[in-house]
Design a protein around this motif. Structure first.
Motif, PDB file in Angstrom:
ATOM      1  N   GLY A   8       0.813  -1.202   0.000  1.00  0.00           N
ATOM      2  CA  GLY A   8       0.000   0.000   0.000  1.00  0.00           C
ATOM      3  C   GLY A   8       0.851   1.258   0.000  1.00  0.00           C
ATOM      4  O   GLY A   8       2.065   1.208   0.180  1.00  0.00           O
ATOM      5  N   GLY A   9       0.197   2.384  -0.215  1.00  0.00           N
ATOM      6  CA  GLY A   9       0.913   3.647  -0.218  1.00  0.00           C
ATOM      7  C   GLY A   9       0.074   4.741  -0.832  1.00  0.00           C
ATOM      8  O   GLY A   9      -1.134   4.592  -1.036  1.00  0.00           O
ATOM      9  N   LEU A  10       0.741   5.841  -1.124  1.00  0.00           N
ATOM     10  CA  LEU A  10       0.093   7.010  -1.724  1.00  0.00           C
ATOM     11  C   LEU A  10       0.409   7.051  -3.212  1.00  0.00           C
ATOM     12  O   LEU A  10       1.578   6.926  -3.607  1.00  0.00           O
ATOM     13  CB  LEU A  10       0.598   8.278  -1.043  1.00  0.00           C
ATOM     14  N   VAL A  11      -0.626   7.217  -4.023  1.00  0.00           N
ATOM     15  CA  VAL A  11      -0.448   7.255  -5.466  1.00  0.00           C
ATOM     16  C   VAL A  11      -1.405   8.295  -6.047  1.00  0.00           C
ATOM     17  O   VAL A  11      -2.481   8.537  -5.480  1.00  0.00           O
ATOM     18  CB  VAL A  11      -0.686   5.864  -6.082  1.00  0.00           C
ATOM     19  N   GLN A  12      -1.013   8.881  -7.151  1.00  0.00           N
ATOM     20  CA  GLN A  12      -1.889   9.853  -7.813  1.00  0.00           C
ATOM     21  C   GLN A  12      -2.966   9.140  -8.621  1.00  0.00           C
ATOM     22  O   GLN A  12      -2.785   7.990  -9.055  1.00  0.00           O
ATOM     23  CB  GLN A  12      -1.074  10.756  -8.728  1.00  0.00           C
TER      24      GLN A  12
END
Length: 115
Positions: A8-12
């Protein structure tokens, strides 16, 4: 059976992420594996299921055509490839293992999609 999600993580918006769920403590190929997600303030919802052999998959309409569920029984791993991500895909993603009446959940991995 212990399940651990990762990736998981931050993505545009429009981006991709690859989630993995690794199992230990059981015979992985005996379990039907599913992905669920829970967005903030919402109920947990089903995303996708893959059969024991990895030959049949099913997807929620909201992710069909964008997400791909696969498994490697030799590595005790199930993977969710997520493409064309949207802000509404933001959630904690969980994997679930089911065999007959028993089921196990991982603790989840957070996916955040920014607009």
């Amino acid at each position: 059976v212990q399940l651990v999600e990762s990736g998981g993580g931050l993505v545009q918006s429009g981006g991709s992420l690859r989630l993995s769920c690794t199992a230990s403590g059981g015979t992985f190929s005996n379990y039907v594996m599913s992905w669920y997600r829970q967005a903030p303030g919402k109920e947990r919802e089903w995303v996708s299921t893959i059969d024991r052999a990895g030959t049949s998959t099913d997807y929620a309409d909201s992710v069909k055509g964008r997400f791909t569920n696969s498994r490697d029984n030799a590595k005790n791993t199930v993977t969710l490839q997520m493409n064309s991500l949207k802000p509404e895909d933001t959630a904690v993603y969980y994997c679930k293992a089911v065999m007959w009446w028993t089921h196990y959940w991982g603790k989840g991995t957070l996916v955040t999609v920014s607009s």
